[in-house]
Motif scaffolding. Structure first.
Motif, PDB file in Angstrom:
ATOM      1  N   ASP A 200      51.378  45.084  30.937  1.00 49.27           N
ATOM      2  CA  ASP A 200      51.613  43.696  30.563  1.00 49.27           C
ATOM      3  C   ASP A 200      50.599  42.751  31.182  1.00 49.27           C
ATOM      4  O   ASP A 200      50.391  41.651  30.685  1.00 49.27           O
ATOM      5  N   GLY A 201      49.979  43.136  32.266  1.00 49.30           N
ATOM      6  CA  GLY A 201      49.078  42.222  32.964  1.00 49.30           C
ATOM      7  C   GLY A 201      47.666  42.716  33.056  1.00 49.30           C
ATOM      8  O   GLY A 201      46.771  42.324  32.285  1.00 49.30           O
ATOM      9  N   VAL A 202      47.424  43.622  33.984  1.00 53.24           N
ATOM     10  CA  VAL A 202      46.067  44.014  34.344  1.00 53.24           C
ATOM     11  C   VAL A 202      45.321  44.644  33.183  1.00 53.24           C
ATOM     12  O   VAL A 202      44.175  44.278  32.888  1.00 53.24           O
ATOM     13  N   LEU A 203      45.942  45.608  32.485  1.00 54.75           N
ATOM     14  CA  LEU A 203      45.233  46.300  31.419  1.00 54.75           C
ATOM     15  C   LEU A 203      44.824  45.354  30.298  1.00 54.75           C
ATOM     16  O   LEU A 203      43.715  45.467  29.745  1.00 54.75           O
ATOM     17  N   GLN A 204      45.688  44.425  29.956  1.00 51.27           N
ATOM     18  CA  GLN A 204      45.345  43.490  28.876  1.00 51.27           C
ATOM     19  C   GLN A 204      44.225  42.556  29.291  1.00 51.27           C
ATOM     20  O   GLN A 204      43.366  42.198  28.483  1.00 51.27           O
ATOM     21  N   VAL A 205      44.208  42.141  30.554  1.00 50.06           N
ATOM     22  CA  VAL A 205      43.112  41.284  31.022  1.00 50.06           C
ATOM     23  C   VAL A 205      41.792  42.040  30.988  1.00 50.06           C
ATOM     24  O   VAL A 205      40.764  41.507  30.538  1.00 50.06           O
ATOM     25  N   LEU A 206      41.803  43.294  31.451  1.00 48.66           N
ATOM     26  CA  LEU A 206      40.573  44.089  31.420  1.00 48.66           C
ATOM     27  C   LEU A 206      40.084  44.295  29.991  1.00 48.66           C
ATOM     28  O   LEU A 206      38.874  44.221  29.715  1.00 48.66           O
ATOM     29  N   ALA A 207      41.011  44.570  29.070  1.00 48.45           N
ATOM     30  CA  ALA A 207      40.619  44.750  27.673  1.00 48.45           C
ATOM     31  C   ALA A 207      40.032  43.464  27.101  1.00 48.45           C
ATOM     32  O   ALA A 207      39.042  43.492  26.349  1.00 48.45           O
TER      33      ALA A 207
END
Length: 408
Positions: A200-207
């Protein structure tokens, strides 16, 4: 929110020690009662009275020694068995010949079995066999010959103590296995929770950084490339899971120990789901909800709202910023149903399984995982070219984390 640690202790051994404690007291009183009822059979009652006084003091003084395996030391077991053997050997010296010929009880009577059972509970069937052997020899010496009733009693004590010792060993192995299974389950649930939060947080920001860097170019493209590498590494870690560390019991005599860390539930009562879903309403997201509050437990309301947010993130990511989405909230008597529908291109058959294998856990963890922990279900219906519909159902009577309910 503050978290508290609770210890759940499991042991089938502790009840055996408690039973042994009661057995020793009762059989000591029983032996004294037999002596009083057959006083005429004793040629030297003074010796018997002295022995029973020692037996009484020893039994009561050593009660703390038979509370658990740690307190029941080898030295205590040796002395305890010696007290029983001494009583058996003294019996021919204090009773008349008729008492022995009639198969009368020894001075300690069935109290002797308590000493043997202590060996069995402490060390298993091998210790039980070791302790039973001198008791058998002493009984044969007391009788003078291998009478039928004496052999019967010897075999009975032997078999019973060995069987109890074996059961104790199996129970200890089962407790260790159960403790390990609970640790693995707790670690798995924590991993899934962390995976949802990371998605919900880190992975979406990195993407997002990767995509925007590729569009801007230059140094931003290099930053985007690095962000993409970190996203892949993090997805691999999340999907691969964490290996729980095996822990031994802090006190093996007290049984297997599993530490459970749980978050205390909010004490403010049911929460209105509508207040958590309202921020999702936007120009291209329509929200249809009942006019009355949709009440759920706070933890359940937050998790259901987070699952809705994850579904909308998937809409924006896979259907584009121009896609429209609709949220429908239904408050049924026994359950709450939230449906998220979009007009995007839909999902190709087999794509979800492929994404989960690649470590993309948006549907597997952020949506289905959350609903599973709530005791509910998530159903996804998608037809290529006709959009996607996600139906989230949460039963009201189970609207707390299932993991917490199991820990109680």
């Amino acid at each position: 929110m503050a978290r508290r640690e609770r210890v759940m202790r499991m042991s089938v051994e502790l009840p055996l020690w408690r039973a042994l404690t009661g057995y020793r007291v009762l059989t000591m009183l029983y032996a004294v009662g037999l002596f009083a009822s057959a006083y005429d059979d004793y040629d030297r009652p003074g010796i018997a009275v002295t022995y029973y006084a020692v037996l009484l003091v020893w039994t009561l003084a050593t009660l703390p020694r038979v509370q658990n395996a740690a307190a029941c030391t080898k030295r205590f077991l040796a002395v305890d068995l010696a007290v029983a053997l001494t009583g058996i050997v003294l019996t021919p010296l204090v009773v008349n010949d008729q008492h022995i010929q009639d198969g009368g009880p020894t001075l300690p009577s069935i109290w002797t079995a308590g000493s043997v059972l202590a060996f069995a509970i402490k060390g298993g069937w091998r210790w039980a066999a070791f302790a039973s052997t001198p008791v058998a020899v002493a009984n044969l010496i007391e009788r003078g010959h291998p009478a039928r009733d004496t052999v019967h009693n010897v075999i009975l004590v032997w078999v019973a103590s060995i069987a109890i010792g074996y059961v104790v060993e199996v129970a200890r192995a089962s407790e260790r296995t159960l403790a390990r299974a609970l640790e693995i389950e707790a670690a798995t649930r924590e991993r899934e929770r962390l995976a949802r939060d990371i998605h919900d947080g880190v992975l979406q920001v990195l993407a997002m950084v990767q995509r925007r860097g590729a569009v801007i170019g230059g140094e931003a493209a290099e930053l985007g490339r690095l962000a993409g590498e970190q996203e892949v590494a993090l997805r691999t870690l999340v999907s691969g899971g964490l290996v729980p560390v095996s822990r031994v019991s802090e006190d093996v005599a007290e049984g297997a120990v599993v530490r459970l860390v749980e978050e205390p539930e909010d004490s403010h009562g049911p929460f209105d789901l509508r207040t958590l879903l309202a921020p999702y309403a936007a120009a291209r997201v329509s929200l249809a909800e009942p006019g009355a509050p949709v009440l759920l437990a706070p933890a359940a309301a937050r998790e259901l709202a987070a699952a809705v947010g994850a579904a909308l993130d998937n809409v924006r990511r896979h259907a584009g910023d121009e896609a429209r989405a609709w949220i429908l909230v239904e408050d049924e008597p026994d359950e709450v149903i939230v449906t998220v529908r979009d007009d995007g291109p839909g999902i190709a058959e087999g794509r979800l399984a492929q994404a989960e294998g690649e470590g993309r856990l948006g549907v597997a963890q952020s949506i289905r995982g959350r609903l599973r922990d709530l005791g509910g279900r998530a159903e996804l219906i998608s037809t290529p070219g006709q959009g996607t519909e996600v139906e989230l159902t949460v039963p009201k009577e189970k609207s707390v984390w299932r993991g917490k309910a199991e820990q109680r």
